[in-house]
Scaffold this motif. Structure first.
Motif, PDB file in Angstrom:
ATOM      1  N   LEU A   1     -34.019 -39.458   1.740  1.00  0.00           N
ATOM      2  CA  LEU A   1     -32.675 -39.956   2.046  1.00  0.00           C
ATOM      3  C   LEU A   1     -32.717 -40.847   3.265  1.00  0.00           C
ATOM      4  CD1 LEU A   1     -30.466 -36.835   1.596  1.00  0.00           C
ATOM      5  CD2 LEU A   1     -30.081 -39.017   0.540  1.00  0.00           C
ATOM      6  N   THR A   2     -32.923 -42.126   3.090  1.00  0.00           N
ATOM      7  CA  THR A   2     -32.743 -43.069   4.183  1.00  0.00           C
ATOM      8  C   THR A   2     -31.536 -43.910   3.865  1.00  0.00           C
ATOM      9  OG1 THR A   2     -34.409 -44.352   3.047  1.00  0.00           O
ATOM     10  CG2 THR A   2     -35.092 -43.261   5.065  1.00  0.00           C
ATOM     11  N   LYS A   3     -30.987 -44.529   4.844  1.00  0.00           N
ATOM     12  CA  LYS A   3     -29.662 -45.127   4.622  1.00  0.00           C
ATOM     13  C   LYS A   3     -29.439 -46.508   5.196  1.00  0.00           C
ATOM     14  CE  LYS A   3     -30.078 -40.837   4.633  1.00  0.00           C
ATOM     15  NZ  LYS A   3     -31.217 -40.423   4.049  1.00  0.00           N
ATOM     16  N   ALA A   4     -28.130 -46.781   5.579  1.00  0.00           N
ATOM     17  CA  ALA A   4     -27.753 -48.152   5.897  1.00  0.00           C
ATOM     18  C   ALA A   4     -26.514 -48.289   6.760  1.00  0.00           C
ATOM     19  CB  ALA A   4     -27.501 -48.863   4.591  1.00  0.00           C
ATOM     20  N   PRO A   5     -26.333 -49.398   7.458  1.00  0.00           N
ATOM     21  CA  PRO A   5     -25.133 -49.726   8.236  1.00  0.00           C
ATOM     22  C   PRO A   5     -23.811 -49.984   7.495  1.00  0.00           C
ATOM     23  CG  PRO A   5     -27.005 -50.788   9.191  1.00  0.00           C
ATOM     24  CD  PRO A   5     -27.482 -50.058   7.955  1.00  0.00           C
ATOM     25  N   GLU A   6     -22.964 -50.827   7.925  1.00  0.00           N
ATOM     26  CA  GLU A   6     -21.507 -50.765   7.804  1.00  0.00           C
ATOM     27  C   GLU A   6     -20.784 -51.945   7.213  1.00  0.00           C
ATOM     28  OE1 GLU A   6     -19.428 -50.131  11.725  1.00  0.00           O
ATOM     29  OE2 GLU A   6     -19.277 -48.295  10.826  1.00  0.00           O
ATOM     30  N   LYS A   7     -19.704 -52.341   7.369  1.00  0.00           N
ATOM     31  CA  LYS A   7     -18.620 -52.877   6.562  1.00  0.00           C
ATOM     32  C   LYS A   7     -18.317 -54.365   6.616  1.00  0.00           C
ATOM     33  CE  LYS A   7     -14.492 -50.482   5.622  1.00  0.00           C
ATOM     34  NZ  LYS A   7     -14.067 -49.210   5.685  1.00  0.00           N
ATOM     35  N   THR A   8     -17.269 -54.822   6.083  1.00  0.00           N
ATOM     36  CA  THR A   8     -16.720 -56.170   6.080  1.00  0.00           C
ATOM     37  C   THR A   8     -17.270 -57.062   4.983  1.00  0.00           C
ATOM     38  OG1 THR A   8     -18.200 -57.291   7.635  1.00  0.00           O
ATOM     39  CG2 THR A   8     -16.270 -56.188   8.576  1.00  0.00           C
TER      40      THR A   8
ATOM     41  N   MET B   1     -22.813 -41.492   4.802  1.00  0.00           N
ATOM     42  CA  MET B   1     -22.584 -42.121   3.505  1.00  0.00           C
ATOM     43  C   MET B   1     -21.978 -43.526   3.632  1.00  0.00           C
ATOM     44  SD  MET B   1     -23.830 -39.771   1.749  1.00  0.00           S
ATOM     45  CE  MET B   1     -23.561 -40.470   0.133  1.00  0.00           C
ATOM     46  N   GLU B   2     -21.124 -43.724   4.605  1.00  0.00           N
ATOM     47  CA  GLU B   2     -20.526 -45.048   4.786  1.00  0.00           C
ATOM     48  C   GLU B   2     -21.611 -46.074   5.092  1.00  0.00           C
ATOM     49  OE1 GLU B   2     -17.795 -48.226   5.301  1.00  0.00           O
ATOM     50  OE2 GLU B   2     -17.725 -46.325   4.206  1.00  0.00           O
ATOM     51  N   GLN B   3     -22.564 -45.682   5.922  1.00  0.00           N
ATOM     52  CA  GLN B   3     -23.629 -46.605   6.289  1.00  0.00           C
ATOM     53  C   GLN B   3     -24.639 -46.790   5.154  1.00  0.00           C
ATOM     54  OE1 GLN B   3     -22.649 -43.993   8.401  1.00  0.00           O
ATOM     55  NE2 GLN B   3     -21.343 -45.423   9.528  1.00  0.00           N
ATOM     56  N   GLU B   4     -24.886 -45.748   4.394  1.00  0.00           N
ATOM     57  CA  GLU B   4     -25.848 -45.882   3.296  1.00  0.00           C
ATOM     58  C   GLU B   4     -25.257 -46.630   2.114  1.00  0.00           C
ATOM     59  OE1 GLU B   4     -28.913 -43.301   0.491  1.00  0.00           O
ATOM     60  OE2 GLU B   4     -27.260 -42.271   1.466  1.00  0.00           O
ATOM     61  N   TYR B   5     -23.987 -46.379   1.811  1.00  0.00           N
ATOM     62  CA  TYR B   5     -23.388 -46.916   0.587  1.00  0.00           C
ATOM     63  C   TYR B   5     -22.070 -47.661   0.793  1.00  0.00           C
ATOM     64  CZ  TYR B   5     -26.460 -44.360  -2.688  1.00  0.00           C
ATOM     65  OH  TYR B   5     -27.522 -43.909  -3.422  1.00  0.00           O
ATOM     66  N   GLY B   6     -21.114 -46.989   1.422  1.00  0.00           N
ATOM     67  CA  GLY B   6     -19.725 -47.430   1.360  1.00  0.00           C
ATOM     68  C   GLY B   6     -19.494 -48.865   1.758  1.00  0.00           C
ATOM     69  N   SER B   7     -20.027 -49.267   2.912  1.00  0.00           N
ATOM     70  CA  SER B   7     -19.759 -50.607   3.405  1.00  0.00           C
ATOM     71  C   SER B   7     -20.279 -51.685   2.469  1.00  0.00           C
ATOM     72  CB  SER B   7     -20.389 -50.766   4.797  1.00  0.00           C
ATOM     73  OG  SER B   7     -20.235 -52.080   5.259  1.00  0.00           O
TER      74      SER B   7
ATOM     75  N   ASP C   1     -28.443 -33.311   9.774  1.00  0.00           N
ATOM     76  CA  ASP C   1     -27.185 -32.590   9.554  1.00  0.00           C
ATOM     77  C   ASP C   1     -25.978 -33.507   9.730  1.00  0.00           C
ATOM     78  OD1 ASP C   1     -27.622 -32.804  12.283  1.00  0.00           O
ATOM     79  OD2 ASP C   1     -27.385 -30.662  12.720  1.00  0.00           O
ATOM     80  N   TYR C   2     -26.129 -34.609  10.477  1.00  0.00           N
ATOM     81  CA  TYR C   2     -25.042 -35.600  10.551  1.00  0.00           C
ATOM     82  C   TYR C   2     -24.820 -36.227   9.168  1.00  0.00           C
ATOM     83  CZ  TYR C   2     -25.307 -35.493  15.678  1.00  0.00           C
ATOM     84  OH  TYR C   2     -25.287 -35.109  16.992  1.00  0.00           O
ATOM     85  N   TYR C   3     -25.924 -36.558   8.511  1.00  0.00           N
ATOM     86  CA  TYR C   3     -25.810 -37.127   7.171  1.00  0.00           C
ATOM     87  C   TYR C   3     -25.161 -36.128   6.220  1.00  0.00           C
ATOM     88  CZ  TYR C   3     -27.048 -39.247   2.713  1.00  0.00           C
ATOM     89  OH  TYR C   3     -26.985 -39.798   1.462  1.00  0.00           O
ATOM     90  N   TRP C   4     -25.615 -34.873   6.276  1.00  0.00           N
ATOM     91  CA  TRP C   4     -25.051 -33.871   5.385  1.00  0.00           C
ATOM     92  C   TRP C   4     -23.575 -33.634   5.681  1.00  0.00           C
ATOM     93  CZ3 TRP C   4     -27.239 -33.153   1.089  1.00  0.00           C
ATOM     94  CH2 TRP C   4     -28.615 -33.157   0.949  1.00  0.00           C
ATOM     95  N   ALA C   5     -23.200 -33.697   6.949  1.00  0.00           N
ATOM     96  CA  ALA C   5     -21.782 -33.535   7.291  1.00  0.00           C
ATOM     97  C   ALA C   5     -20.951 -34.632   6.629  1.00  0.00           C
ATOM     98  CB  ALA C   5     -21.597 -33.563   8.802  1.00  0.00           C
ATOM     99  N   SER C   6     -21.500 -35.842   6.598  1.00  0.00           N
ATOM    100  CA  SER C   6     -20.822 -36.955   5.936  1.00  0.00           C
ATOM    101  C   SER C   6     -20.778 -36.729   4.426  1.00  0.00           C
ATOM    102  CB  SER C   6     -21.547 -38.260   6.259  1.00  0.00           C
ATOM    103  OG  SER C   6     -21.084 -39.324   5.460  1.00  0.00           O
ATOM    104  N   TYR C   7     -21.927 -36.343   3.858  1.00  0.00           N
ATOM    105  CA  TYR C   7     -21.986 -36.112   2.418  1.00  0.00           C
ATOM    106  C   TYR C   7     -21.034 -34.996   2.003  1.00  0.00           C
ATOM    107  CZ  TYR C   7     -23.640 -34.648  -2.132  1.00  0.00           C
ATOM    108  OH  TYR C   7     -23.682 -34.302  -3.462  1.00  0.00           O
ATOM    109  N   ASN C   8     -20.862 -34.000   2.833  1.00  0.00           N
ATOM    110  CA  ASN C   8     -20.033 -32.845   2.484  1.00  0.00           C
ATOM    111  C   ASN C   8     -18.554 -33.191   2.305  1.00  0.00           C
ATOM    112  OD1 ASN C   8     -22.245 -31.166   2.468  1.00  0.00           O
ATOM    113  ND2 ASN C   8     -21.954 -30.425   4.562  1.00  0.00           N
ATOM    114  N   GLN C   9     -18.183 -34.407   2.660  1.00  0.00           N
ATOM    115  CA  GLN C   9     -16.802 -34.849   2.440  1.00  0.00           C
ATOM    116  C   GLN C   9     -16.568 -35.260   0.987  1.00  0.00           C
ATOM    117  OE1 GLN C   9     -14.664 -34.494   5.113  1.00  0.00           O
ATOM    118  NE2 GLN C   9     -16.566 -33.592   5.917  1.00  0.00           N
ATOM    119  N   LEU C  10     -17.663 -35.432   0.224  1.00  0.00           N
ATOM    120  CA  LEU C  10     -17.523 -35.840  -1.175  1.00  0.00           C
ATOM    121  C   LEU C  10     -17.123 -34.652  -2.049  1.00  0.00           C
ATOM    122  CD1 LEU C  10     -20.712 -38.055  -1.752  1.00  0.00           C
ATOM    123  CD2 LEU C  10     -18.456 -38.773  -0.951  1.00  0.00           C
TER     124      LEU C  10
END
Length: 467
Positions: A30-37, A269-275, A371-380
């Protein structure tokens, strides 16, 4: 899914799987990504690249061999590889593949490593920033390759005057197009978002008419725009198949492929996918389309449900070999299947991941994610998102998929089988990435095969039958 855009290595052997059997139900780290716009759609495309072989360099005073000379040193072998690549004769290099690499790839698969880059990049014009180092009898060269339409970072290794490892990441320079035949065009461009440049491909029917468009969302790990695994390119195959049926599509690099260092311990999740997914949706909304759909594969299916729930512009979604179960539970099952003796430890990790909340996260890691990532994922809440989105949804799973379990299929059926917006279809013979291959054979992903027409037809019928 653990991949680095067609990375193949036979230099080192290990009893440990090359990809961790974790999140996304794709067996990836599970590696991820930054943000929006969202950004603007790219400027009008330029001409498609042509494969224009150039001559191999003549022998120089420094001892660089011409295309016909047999290399005697690793330095000469590197230059020989580049010369053959320029000539479009990479298949001739197969005699220099070491035994372990040749056991993974046949001659055609070996040539594909090189030709797949040239097919989109055009002529290889030059090599810069070449460096080398030797350790444990293996010499590795890194270099930047300049093609007509792309650049590529190359890492290639030799042992005993044989090629044993090949890895390259590509970067589009600007916008260009390739005619794929039968009225299908592909626009290769850079999707810019939050200061990051992501390779993106818009595949469309070139008849000037509006067509439905599908955003393809990859599973976990640092996936490229084709969701490449081994030599297989499922998203490319899906995109071209959809276009044959009058459906446009967009596929984009995950930011974790080339910007992994930007994904910090507190990223989620926002940094990995949402933005980036939202930026991709904004791109599609500016195109000449008649409807907007999501196709999420593996963890991408959970993301698709979340996006659809929060975006009224989505007309329908396909959740492909995905699950509504918690990712940590799936990871636990995957690890336990490989190492049943440590089941208790895997269960404890899953429980900790599921209990993670942002306020108490401290940077502990469970299944390769903080655990920061999991805290974000746990909102799904995937089941809730599917219901709340209130749009037509097609759920496709397979009992042959060795990265999910019967419990995943049963969960869909128990919660959504009576939902008028949801159709559930279960196949018996497709792998996690859709191909009819036996993924218990680790070499199966290094053999090019056709994507099943039945799956393309299932995807296409769902989109075309929408009102």
């Amino acid at each position: 899914m653990s991949l680095a855009l067609l990375a193949v290595s036979a230099c080192n052997t290990s009893d440990t799987p090359s990809g961790s059997v974790t999140p996304g139900i794709t067996g990836a780290a599970l590696t991820k990504a930054p943000e929006k716009t969202p950004t603007e759609a790219p400027v009008k495309a330029t001409g498609a690249p042509e494969k224009t072989p150039t001559e191999a360099p003549a022998k120089t005073p420094t001892g660089t061999p011409d295309a016909e000379a047999k290399p005697a040193t690793d330095e000469e072998l590197f230059e020989y590889v580049i010369a053959k690549w320029k000539q479009g004769k990479a298949g001739e290099l197969y005699e220099y593949a070491d035994a372990s690499l040749a056991a993974i790839l046949d001659r055609d698969g070996f040539a594909y490593l090189f030709d797949s880059v040239s097919d989109i990049g055009g002529a290889l014009n030059g090599v810069t920033d070449k460096k080398s180092g030797t350790a444990n009898g293996i010499t590795t060269y890194t270099a930047k390759l300049d093609f007509e339409y792309i650049t590529a970072n190359l890492a290639i290794s030799f042992a005993d005057s044989k090629l044993c490892s090949f890895n390259r990441n590509v970067y589009f320079k600007d916008t260009f197009e390739i005619d794929r035949g039968d009225g299908r065009m592909e626009r290769y461009f850079v999707l810019e978002n939050d200061g990051h440049r992501l390779n993106a491909v818009y595949t469309y029917v070139n008849d000037g008419k509006p067509h439905p468009a599908v955003l393809l969302i990859a599973g976990s790990g640092p996936g490229d725009y084709n969701e490449t695994v081994g030599l297989l390119t499922p998203f490319e195959d899906i995109a071209l198949g959809l276009a044959e049926n009058g459906i446009n599509s967009l596929r984009v690099d995950k930011r974790t492929l080339n910007y992994a260092s930007d994904f910090g311990i507190t990223s989620g999740m926002e940094q990995e996918y949402g933005s980036d997914c939202n930026a991709a949706i904004e791109f599609l909304k500016k195109e000449n389309i008649s409807g907007l759909y999501l196709l999420g594969h593996s963890l991408g299916g959970q993301i698709a449900a979340e996006l659809a729930d929060g975006n009224g512009d989505i007309d329908g979604m396909i959740l492909f070999n995905s699950s509504a179960r918690h990712l940590a539970d799936i990871a636990c099952d995957q690890y336990t299947r490989l190492d049943s003796a440590n089941k208790a430890a895997y269960l404890a990790h899953a429980a900790a991941a599921k209990a993670a909340v942002a306020d108490t996260a401290q940077g502990a890691y469970y299944y390769n994610a903080s655990d920061y990532y999991w805290a974000s994922y746990n909102q799904l809440d995937t089941i809730k998102s599917v219901k709340d989105a209130g749009i037509k949804t097609l759920i496709i799973n397979s009992r042959f998929d060795n990265q999910i379990f019967d419990a995943d299929i049963e969960l869909w059926e128990s919660h959504l089988s009576d939902n008028e917006n949801v159709a559930i279809r279960v196949f018996d013979d497709i792998s996690h990435f859709g191909y009819k291959i036996d993924t218990t054979d680790s070499l199966s992903v290094y053999r090019r095969v056709d994507f099943p027409e039945e799956l393309i037809r299932t995807f296409s019928d769902f989109v075309r039958e929408m009102p």
